[in-house]
Design an enzyme around this catalytic site. Structure first.
Site, mmCIF file in Angstrom:
data_model
loop_
_atom_site.group_PDB
_atom_site.id
_atom_site.type_symbol
_atom_site.label_atom_id
_atom_site.label_comp_id
_atom_site.label_asym_id
_atom_site.label_seq_id
_atom_site.Cartn_x
_atom_site.Cartn_y
_atom_site.Cartn_z
ATOM 1 N N ASP A 301 32.606 -41.477 26.950
ATOM 2 C CA ASP A 301 32.832 -42.849 26.531
ATOM 3 C C ASP A 301 32.801 -42.818 24.992
ATOM 4 O OD1 ASP A 301 33.201 -45.556 26.349
ATOM 5 O OD2 ASP A 301 31.623 -46.071 27.763
HETATM 6 C C1 BGC Z 1 33.644 -48.781 26.782
HETATM 7 C C2 BGC Z 1 34.679 -48.073 27.632
HETATM 8 C C3 BGC Z 1 36.025 -48.164 26.972
HETATM 9 C C4 BGC Z 1 35.935 -47.580 25.572
HETATM 10 C C5 BGC Z 1 37.247 -47.559 24.835
HETATM 11 C C6 BGC Z 1 33.687 -48.356 25.314
HETATM 12 O O1 BGC Z 1 32.930 -49.206 24.529
HETATM 13 O O2 BGC Z 1 32.365 -48.544 27.310
HETATM 14 O O3 BGC Z 1 34.717 -48.625 28.920
HETATM 15 O O4 BGC Z 1 36.985 -47.508 27.735
HETATM 16 O O5 BGC Z 1 35.007 -48.358 24.826
HETATM 17 O O6 BGC Z 1 37.633 -48.825 24.461
#
Ligand code: BGC
Length: 768
Positions: A301
């Site tokens: 993530d």
């Molecule tokens: C989130 C993810 C997301 C990523 C990219 C993160 O803050 O937890 O679910 O895909 O950002 O935007």
């Protein structure tokens, strides 16, 4: 970046010079002068032609521009910056507003690929500075609603639309679906997830992946695993016993991996039992790859984890969003022997395998012009199919011919919430409000209501001020509280009262018990006052819940004649709600989560991280007793149980039969007949329970076709010994014990219509 030495067998000096002059791809095949190119040459040849710096860079995303290190908000150990606002993925490269891109090595034919959120539709910037063209995406209903449809075909159809949209906007991998378990109603991102149950979560995720990937775009199932709260999500340690971990928090991912083969998996921010998910080889290698057979690549993530080198070793192939600084750390670790270059090569190989499948690698000429009108129709259909009718006294709904003037109250009747915030947001070009939807159907809303709410919203927005960052959860506005005298007059002038209660949430924060799970004082008063004023005139009150997560309903539901759980239904919100209210569509959604009587009834309530104590530990003391598994076993009453949902028609279940099949399998057959007066679809749930246990577990489900009154459908379910298995931490295996089991066929987890018994005469062990 300076060129570093690679330990691969090729002539290092020659490679360094060649890379500098752009010739490395020619010489690295030795005597063969064919240029090394991804897709033409083998991955091994391509990897062998890379410099160490290129390898390291390919393992981290293409730096979106965060200067050295990661913002402190993400808990980055290598941070130099202490006061960044919360950020979710956002890049200006290739597709502006996408979450990130990977590193390109053009001389080896390796393109940069584009990753974009997310679970309710493609999240990219809708406008660009250099053109007047727009790039809006379809806001589909949130995942919680999609799951409540219990319709995997529908979810696959939605996935296909999302995949097509991603492809036409130049996106290679959609960062969806998300399938963490609704452990607790306060989870700030529950709207992005499907259910409190792992089977429905896994089945829905598989359907979504199959839909998206059917058009040649990848998915990233996320967040692997146990990312069940937003409080301290970057560092919190989820303490979960192994049985619970496997049976509740991993099971959905297992189903999705096995049934849909997602291109990628996104590891979660949190730790499980002391180890960051992104640094955990047991999770990412032993379980995900060896036990379940996952063959794609794993990405972090955004900004997750602490130890970049351990992430590489653990099989977390790609670190997002990436920075040159991290690539340098990786290259240095190879040079000083801390990291085996073979591991780097292994991870690159997995990334390259996926890159080769992407539209960008295959030269797809995207149009930037997806068929948004066609997708809006699918979004509307999905929205109606997943809404849940919670209450319908004396056939309040569908609205009869006598109802033409509706007094619509609640901010969200006018500013309807189509989705949550953060990376689960979608930039769609419109949201049909409930007022618009009702008017489109020919209902009349008193003229004074819209300007009154517009003024109220303006004042409320001034009162609460701007949120700090676009990605922060929206600040909830207070409801407008009308006087009894005013409401009395509306009750004279109108045929029906409609009150919309709304909620919003998103990344970085969990919800609160007071004024969020619970109704605010203004909402409580409005429910009471509307009920009094309209009932006094013999008229009814319909409450619409425009929410992303479970709220308290027990204390006020008696005031309402009907309650429609509309969720955050995407951009076609108002039209879909009006179709259900008017009876154009018979509701067929059922809850995939429990609505408890009160917050303290929730099994995880004593342990769920409370932001005020800045918790570093999240103890999963309730174990496997999550959601309906707990309420039924403990005999705790609920406001609306898991699996519950009303229809405008009735269904009768009968003709149950059981047939034994070879290999410890049996087939269950039953028929469902529409005995009511309107067309409708029924969701049948199959629960299993060991005779000596009180805990039921959902194992299979099916939704009938649209049945006409009097029409019957026969449903079949196959039960296998694996369905009866529990995880045994000692043997590290799933084991089915011999004995008798109840098979319960229900219209909900409490409304069991048919039951039978099956037995197994020997133990069966499943060692993957
Ligand atoms: C989130 C993810 C997301 C990523 C990219 C993160 O803050 O937890 O679910 O895909 O950002 O935007």
């Amino acid at each position: 970046m300076r060129i570093r030495r690679s330990k691969n067998p090729l002539n290092r000096n020659l490679k360094r010079i060649a890379a500098l002059v752009g010739l490395a791809s020619l010489i690295s095949c030795g005597s063969n002068k064919t240029p090394v190119k991804l897709g033409v040459s083998s991955n091994q040849e391509v990897i062998a032609a890379m410099t160490l710096d290129e390898k390291a860079q390919l393992l981290v995303g293409d730096d979106p521009g965060f200067p050295r290190g990661y913002p402190s908000i993400f808990g980055g150990a290598d941070t130099l910056f202490m006061s960044q606002p919360p950020v979710v993925g956002k890049t200006e490269k290739l597709v502006p507003g996408a979450a990130g891109t990977t590193y390109a090595i053009p001389r080896l034919g390796i393109p940069s690929i584009v990753l974009a959120d997310g679970p309710a539709g493609v999240r990219i910037d809708p406008t660009r500075p250099d053109t007047s063209k727009t790039f809006y995406a379809t806001a589909f209903p949130i995942e919680s609603l999609l799951a409540c449809s219990w319709d995997t075909e529908l979810v696959q159809k939605v996935g296909k639309c999302m995949g097509t949209e991603a492809k036409e906007y130049g996106v290679d991998i959609l960062l969806a679906p998300a399938l963490n378990i609704h452990r607790n109603p306060l989870g700030g991102r529950n709207f992005e997830y499907y259910s409190e149950d792992p089977v429905i979560s896994g089945e829905m995720a598989a359907a979504m992946v199959n839909g998206v990937q059917s058009v040649g775009v990848g998915t990233s199932i996320k967040h692997f695993a146990a990312n069940n709260n937003e409080t301290n999500r970057m560092s919190i340690n989820a303490n979960i016993d192994e049985k619970t971990l496997h049976e509740i928090y991993l099971k959905g991912f297992e189903i999705a991996v096995k049934k849909s083969n997602p291109w990628t998996v996104m590891s979660a921010y949190n730790k499980i039992n002391g180890v960051y998910c992104s640094e955990n080889p047991v999770l990412l290698d032993s379980i995900l790859r060896k036990d379940w057979g996952f063959s794609g690549f794993v990405m972090t993530d955004w900004f997750a984890g602490r130890d970049r080198i351990q992430q590489v070793k653990a099989g977390n192939d790609l670190q997002m969003p990436g920075s040159k600084y991290i690539a340098e750390q990786i290259a240095k670790a190879v040079e000083n022997g801390e990291l085996d270059e073979a591991i780097v090569d292994r991870n690159i190989d997995r990334i390259l395998n996926i890159i080769k499948q992407t539209p960008r690698f295959n030269g797809y000429d995207y149009s930037d012009n997806p068929d948004l009108q066609a997708h809006a129709k699918v979004a509307a259909q999905a929205a109606t199919d997943g809404m849940v009718l919670l209450k319908n006294n004396r056939n309040t709904l569908p609205l009869g011919k006598s109802i033409s003037k509706i007094a619509a109250f609640g901010i969200a009747s006018f500013e309807t919430i189509s989705r949550g915030t953060g990376s689960g947001n979608v930039n769609s070009s419109y949201t049909v409000s409930i007022r618009e939807g009702l008017e489109n159907k020919g209902y009349k809303i008193p003229d004074e209501l819209e300007p009154a709410y517009a003024e109220h919203v303006k004042q409320e927005k001034e009162r609460v001020g701007e949120k700090k960052s676009y990605f922060d959860p929206d600040i909830m506005l207070q409801e407008k509280n009308w006087s009894e005298a005013e409401l009395k007059q509306f009750a004279v002038d109108c045929d029906l009262a409609l009150f919309t209660i709304s909620r919003t949430s998103g990344e970085f924060a969990d919800r609160k018990v007071a004024d969020d799970f619970g109704l605010t004082a203004a909402e409580q008063q409005m429910v009471k006052k509307l009920s009094k004023a309209f009932h006094a005139k013999g008229k009814k009150l319909v409450v619409v819940l425009n929410i992303g997560g479970v709220i308290e309903t027990a204390s006020w539901k008696n005031e309402a004649d009907a309650i429609l759980l509309a969720w955050q239904p995407g951009q076609e919100a108002g039209n879909a709600i009006a179709q259900i209210l008017s009876g154009d569509v018979t509701p067929s959604g059922k809850l995939t989560m429990t609505f408890p009587v009160k917050y303290n009834d929730v099994p995880s309530a004593p342990y769920f991280p409370n932001p005020s104590t800045n918790p570093q530990q999240a103890d999963y003391t309730e174990g496997t007793a999550v959601g309906y598994r707990y309420y039924r076993e403990a005999g705790v009453a609920t406001s609306y149980e898991f699996g519950f949902g009303l229809s405008y028609t009735d269904f009768v279940y009968n003709n149950l039969s059981v047939d034994s099949l070879p290999d410890h399998k049996c087939e269950i057959e039953l028929s469902v007949t529409n005995t009511g007066v309107s067309n409708g679809q029924e969701v049948v749930q199959l629960y299993l329970k060991a005779k000596d246990s009180k805990m039921i577990q959902l194992k299979h489900f099916a939704k009938t076709a649209l049945l006409k009154p009097g029409e019957l459908e026969t449903l079949k379910f196959e039960i296998t010994a694996e369905d009866l298995a529990g995880y045994d931490p000692k043997q590290k295996a799933w084991i089915t014990e011999p004995g008798a089991y109840d098979v319960l066929l229900g219209a909900s987890s409490e409304d069991i219509r048919l039951r039978t018994e099956i037995a197994l005469d020997q133990q069966v062990v499943f060692n993957y």
